[in-house]
Scaffold this active site. Structure first.
Site, PDB file in Angstrom:
ATOM      1  N   HIS A 294       0.786  -1.126   0.024  1.00 15.65           N
ATOM      2  CA  HIS A 294      -0.093   0.104   0.246  1.00 15.65           C
ATOM      3  C   HIS A 294       0.917   1.467   0.009  1.00 15.65           C
ATOM      4  CE1 HIS A 294       0.303  -0.031   4.706  1.00 15.65           C
ATOM      5  NE2 HIS A 294       0.231   1.270   4.353  1.00 15.65           N
TER       6      HIS A 294
ATOM      7  N   ASP B 269      -0.139  -7.395   1.291  1.00 18.37           N
ATOM      8  CA  ASP B 269       0.408  -5.946   1.723  1.00 18.37           C
ATOM      9  C   ASP B 269       1.662  -6.134   1.883  1.00 18.37           C
ATOM     10  OD1 ASP B 269       0.296  -3.370   2.021  1.00 18.37           O
ATOM     11  OD2 ASP B 269      -0.652  -3.352   3.785  1.00 18.37           O
TER      12      ASP B 269
ATOM     13  N   SER C 126       4.240   2.821   7.927  1.00 20.10           N
ATOM     14  CA  SER C 126       3.967   1.748   7.102  1.00 20.10           C
ATOM     15  C   SER C 126       5.254   1.395   6.291  1.00 20.10           C
ATOM     16  CB  SER C 126       2.814   1.956   5.991  1.00 20.10           C
ATOM     17  OG  SER C 126       1.485   2.062   6.927  1.00 20.10           O
TER      18      SER C 126
END
Length: 495
Positions: free
Chosen positions: A69, A100, A178
């Site tokens: 992502h 992911d 992230s």
């Protein structure tokens, strides 16, 4: 001199720890992303350019591991090592939206000079102390936060809707973290990927643990992504005593009921509706659908399947009409192979077709997402939401084909407000997928096109008038093609 002898091992230990710390720190990178997404409400065009940033970690093979992502839909990538000023251009090498995870490459060998990649540790346990490295909002320098693994269980991965094993941390993880590594004892034990967004929750973050990372790296070892296997079935818990008795289970048997096998499921021909699934590879399945994956720890039974690679198999023990049956099931299909409405897609052009100013589209979560992003469920049409959450495919329904928009023109007067209707028939032909709709229009005969939705509402258009209007409408609305690239081969008339 003897009284100072103890200083030397202490100094050596301090130097060693500092070296380890420097190696960890030096492998962490900040990722700068320029991206552009497809516009699912105007499927012939892209949205504008935007930017974001995330984190990553250098691993063996001169690759950078990060979240899918972080780098999805990118048009330009740059990376910068911790403590450095220079940015280097990067590209996505491999990406798996379901887990992911993504790998980046930097072609300039100078980027990796002096870097010793960190290896991977073990599958984390509850109470493990870990350190999250990354570049969250609030500053430009590397951030390091300490936390404890507080839960290990299946969690929905927000990026693509996968239900996979995850570890919950109490370390602070914010936007920008992230893709950053989670370290324990100098080894990578996870990748930060999402947090708990509810306002009443504080310092609840999640990392992708080692089993998911190792599966991804093993899968792409041949430079091809196959994905994470799934059964393609619907299962029901058997916590009610009467249910267990009805399906002839003994007092010591536990399991789950198979109540649907979807089209394209790898279980077709191996399992049957009303089978009771008792074991996977000799692991007992409890009536709540969990297995014991480590002593004293339970999670969703799919964990065993998700450790396998595509085309591997599992041994199932099922109770079928009171008889025990052993089934060797090949795992030939990947996650979400059997959804009616796809989860959010990336780097994927919307499937659409335009005729007479009517814009038809195959429903995907991306279309719903246009109604407010992560809050789309508050604003999107109820009928479409119900199909997204509860619809399942059948032989007669592989796509939800809808009238997404009407481009106003003289040829479609009276139909300008007819949007989000689900199409059931075109020119008498039942619509199973968008390809059927295109074929029904282009192979139809007679003076009129007749479109029907599932409520029986009809749109009637003069065939000759529509053919004369198509080129004009496309030019008026600056649309380069009447269909998505996938359906170019079906194009009988090029406008």
């Amino acid at each position: 001199m003897a009284r100072f002898a103890w200083i030397f091992p202490v100094l050596f230990l301090i130097c060693t720890c500092s070296t380890l710390f420097a190696e960890e720190k030096d492998t962490v990178v900040k990722i700068y992303v320029v991206y552009s997404e497809h516009n699912y409400h105007e499927p012939w065009q892209m949205k504008g350019i935007s930017s974001r940033h995330g984190s990553g970690v250098i691993i063996h093979g001169n690759r950078i591991l990060t979240n899918a992502h972080v780098v999805c839909d990118n048009t330009f990538l740059q990376v910068r090592k911790s403590g450095q000023a220079k940015r280097y251009t990067a590209i996505v090498d491999m990406i798996d939206h379901k887990s992911d995870l993504a790998l980046l490459k930097v072609n300039d060998p100078d980027f990796f000079k002096g870097i010793v990649p960190i290896g991977f540790g073990h599958f984390s346990r509850i109470k493990d102390e870990v350190y999250a490295y990354g570049f969250p909002e609030g500053g430009d320098k590397l951030s390091i936060t300490k936390g404890v693994v507080s839960r290990v269980e299946h969690k929905k991965y927000k990026h693509a809707g996968s239900y996979l094993i995850a570890c919950q941390l109490d370390a602070s993880l914010n936007h920008g973290n992230s893709g950053g590594p989670i370290f324990k004892d100098g080894k990578i034990v996870g990748i930060a990927f999402q947090n708990h967004a509810e306002p009443q929750a504080e310092n609840i973050g999640y990392m992708i643990p080692i089993p998911v990372i190792r599966h991804f790296l093993k899968d792409i070892a041949d430079n091809h992504l196959d994905g994470i296997p799934e059964f393609g079935i619907s299962m029901q818990k058997l916590e009610n005593q009467d249910m267990r008795a009805f399906y002839q289970m003994t007092d010591i048997q536990t399991g789950v009921l198979i109540n649907a096998i979807y089209p394209d499921s790898p279980a077709i021909g191996y399992l049957e509706v009303n089978d009771v699934l008792l074991k996977i590879n000799d692991l007992n399945i409890e009536n709540d659908g969990t297995i014991e994956f480590r002593k004293g720890e339970r999670t969703y039974l799919g964990f065993i399947i998700q450790q396998k690679q595509i085309n591997e198999s599992v041994t199932l023990t099922v109770l079928r009409k009171g008889n025990l049956v052993s089934v060797e099931l090949p795992l030939t299909k990947a996650l979400h192979c059997c959804r009616l409405v796809s989860y959010r897609q990336y780097e994927t052009e919307p499937e659409f077709y335009i005729i007479g100013g009517l814009v038809f589209e195959a429903l995907a979560m991306n279309y719903l997402y246009e109604y407010g992003g992560s809050d789309f469920s508050l604003n999107a049409p109820t009928e479409l939401l119900n199909l997204f959450y509860n619809g399942f495919p059948s032989k007669d329904q592989k796509d939800i084909v809808m009238l997404a928009q009407v481009l106003p023109d003289d040829v479609n007067i009276g139909y300008h407000e007819f949007i989000n209707g689900i199409i059931s028939k075109v020119n008498g032909k039942t619509i199973v997928a968008l390809e059927d709709l295109i074929t029904a229009f282009e192979n139809g005969e007679g003076d009129y096109h007749i479109i029907e939705d599932i409520r029986g509402f009809k749109i009637v258009l003069n065939r000759d008038a529509v053919e004369k209007s198509n080129k004009r409408i496309l030019a008026k609305y600056k649309i380069s093609s009447d269909r998505s690239l996938k359906f170019k081969s079906l194009n009988k008339k090029h406008y």
